[in-house]
Design an enzyme around this catalytic site. Structure first.
Site, PDB file in Angstrom:
ATOM      1  N   LEU A  42       0.863  -1.181   0.000  1.00 33.22           N
ATOM      2  CA  LEU A  42       0.000   0.000   0.000  1.00 33.22           C
ATOM      3  C   LEU A  42       0.901   1.233   0.000  1.00 33.22           C
ATOM      4  O   LEU A  42       1.868   1.299   0.761  1.00 33.22           O
ATOM      5  CB  LEU A  42      -0.900   0.030   1.241  1.00 33.22           C
ATOM      6  CG  LEU A  42      -2.134  -0.877   1.251  1.00 33.22           C
ATOM      7  CD1 LEU A  42      -2.804  -0.824   2.619  1.00 33.22           C
ATOM      8  CD2 LEU A  42      -3.119  -0.474   0.166  1.00 33.22           C
ATOM      9  N   ASP A  43       0.578   2.204  -0.842  1.00 37.51           N
ATOM     10  CA  ASP A  43       1.346   3.453  -0.867  1.00 37.51           C
ATOM     11  C   ASP A  43       1.219   4.176   0.470  1.00 37.51           C
ATOM     12  O   ASP A  43       0.247   3.965   1.201  1.00 37.51           O
ATOM     13  CB  ASP A  43       0.847   4.364  -1.985  1.00 37.51           C
ATOM     14  CG  ASP A  43       1.201   3.829  -3.363  1.00 37.51           C
ATOM     15  OD1 ASP A  43       2.232   3.155  -3.481  1.00 37.51           O
ATOM     16  OD2 ASP A  43       0.433   4.090  -4.315  1.00 37.51           O
ATOM     17  N   PRO A  44       2.182   5.036   0.812  1.00 37.40           N
ATOM     18  CA  PRO A  44       2.113   5.750   2.090  1.00 37.40           C
ATOM     19  C   PRO A  44       0.809   6.523   2.299  1.00 37.40           C
ATOM     20  O   PRO A  44       0.303   6.589   3.425  1.00 37.40           O
ATOM     21  CB  PRO A  44       3.320   6.692   2.027  1.00 37.40           C
ATOM     22  CG  PRO A  44       4.309   5.949   1.182  1.00 37.40           C
ATOM     23  CD  PRO A  44       3.474   5.271   0.125  1.00 37.40           C
ATOM     24  N   ALA A  46      -2.085   5.712   1.346  1.00 34.03           N
ATOM     25  CA  ALA A  46      -3.208   4.781   1.467  1.00 34.03           C
ATOM     26  C   ALA A  46      -3.225   4.137   2.850  1.00 34.03           C
ATOM     27  O   ALA A  46      -2.217   4.091   3.558  1.00 34.03           O
ATOM     28  CB  ALA A  46      -3.116   3.714   0.390  1.00 34.03           C
TER      29      ALA A  46
END
Length: 319
Positions: A42-44, A46
């Site tokens: 998961l991207d930061p 998100a």
């Protein structure tokens, strides 16, 4: 810190502002787990469901990586960015007054089903040994091949122009950033993703997830009770049961003739979750073994195997 062997699966509710690896390392320190990994980055910016695997569970993580996923995505219509998300620079701003609820619902229907999707420029995919985002940061355009994805469902949760909130149930490899941009393009105003929360990954959901804060305040026993057994990662696989002699050979990495395997009647190339055969019914004494998820005494998870050329061949074994 003294590291220890910890085996199992933790469903983590990753907070916004933290990378998946940072979340993993913090959880790993809380459990003092000597080995760990995360399943599905998961991207930061998100948040949401981030399955973590510790110890022996790391061997079986791929069975979750390939699973469908569900996200709650918040889009801002009328604004496009260089990355398709809030971490990029604004590229263009357009009017959204022409966009109504009916137009949004029609646009969502347009994306249902199997389709080709071009990954974003800032993806972690590799081209000639370097990540896409490295080329993007250097201002270098590279060919990005479209990939086959499937969008199982898109559901409109809220529409308060210029903000749109949807739930997206998608196949592996689907970029929600790209989906947001494509929805904006169909609506004729552009869009980018402003927030993303993963709600589900395969059979796992947020209902069983734990926050880092709750794990920090828990006792060691309470933390360990949060772990799911390793075999929850392969619960979607058909099951093969081995009698004791065959189970012993399987543990040593030997392939087995199919006559040694109980309840196995499917074609070659199938992948199985392998267990010791359940303790026979009618036996009153309960052995000191591990109880299987089905509650059968004597059954014990051994690993994963494939059937090929008339034999059961080990792929991953539990130590």
């Amino acid at each position: 810190m003294t590291w220890r062997r910890v085996d199992g699966v933790l469903l983590l509710d990753k907070p916004v502002g933290m990378s998946s690896n940072a979340a993993l390392q913090k959880a790993r320190r809380l459990f003092q787990a000597e080995k760990g990994g995360h399943m599905g980055t998961l991207d930061p910016f998100a948040s949401g469901l981030l399955p973590l695997c510790f110890g022996e569970a790391t061997k079986f993580s791929r069975f979750v990586l390939d699973a469908d996923k569900t996200y709650r995505a918040t889009l801002q219509l009328g604004v496009t960015t260089t990355t398709g998300d809030p971490e990029g620079d604004v590229v263009e701003t357009r009017e959204t007054t022409q966009v109504n609820r009916s137009a949004v619902e029609n646009a969502l229907v347009h994306f249902h089903g199997v389709q080709q999707q071009i990954p974003p420029r800032h993806a972690a995919l590799k081209y000639q040994g370097r990540a896409y985002y490295e080329y993007a940061r250097a201002g270098i355009e590279i060919p990005r091949e479209a990939r086959t994805i499937e969008i199982h469902a898109l559901r409109l949760i809220n529409f308060a122009p210029p903000v749109l909130v949807i739930d997206a149930h998608v196949s592996k490899g689907t970029y929600i950033r790209t989906l947001a941009e494509d929805i904006g393009a169909v609506l004729g105003c552009g869009a980018h993703l402003t927030a993303l929360r993963r709600l589900q990954s395969g059979a796992f959901s947020m209902a069983s997830a734990h926050t880092l804060e709750s794990l920090e305040t828990a006792s060691d026993a309470e933390r360990m009770a949060c772990l799911l057994p390793t075999e929850t990662l392969i619960q979607s696989l058909p099951r093969a049961d081995l009698v004791s002699a065959a189970a012993s050979r399987f543990r040593q990495g030997q392939r087995l003739a199919l006559r040694d395997v109980e309840a196995l009647s499917v074609p070659d190339q199938a992948v199985y979750a392998v267990y010791t055969a359940p303790f026979p019914k009618g036996v009153s004494a309960k052995p000191t073994g591990v109880c299987s998820p089905q509650g059968e005494w004597g059954a014990h998870f051994l690993g994963v195997a494939e059937v090929r050329k008339g034999a059961l061949r080990p792929l991953r074994l539990v130590v």
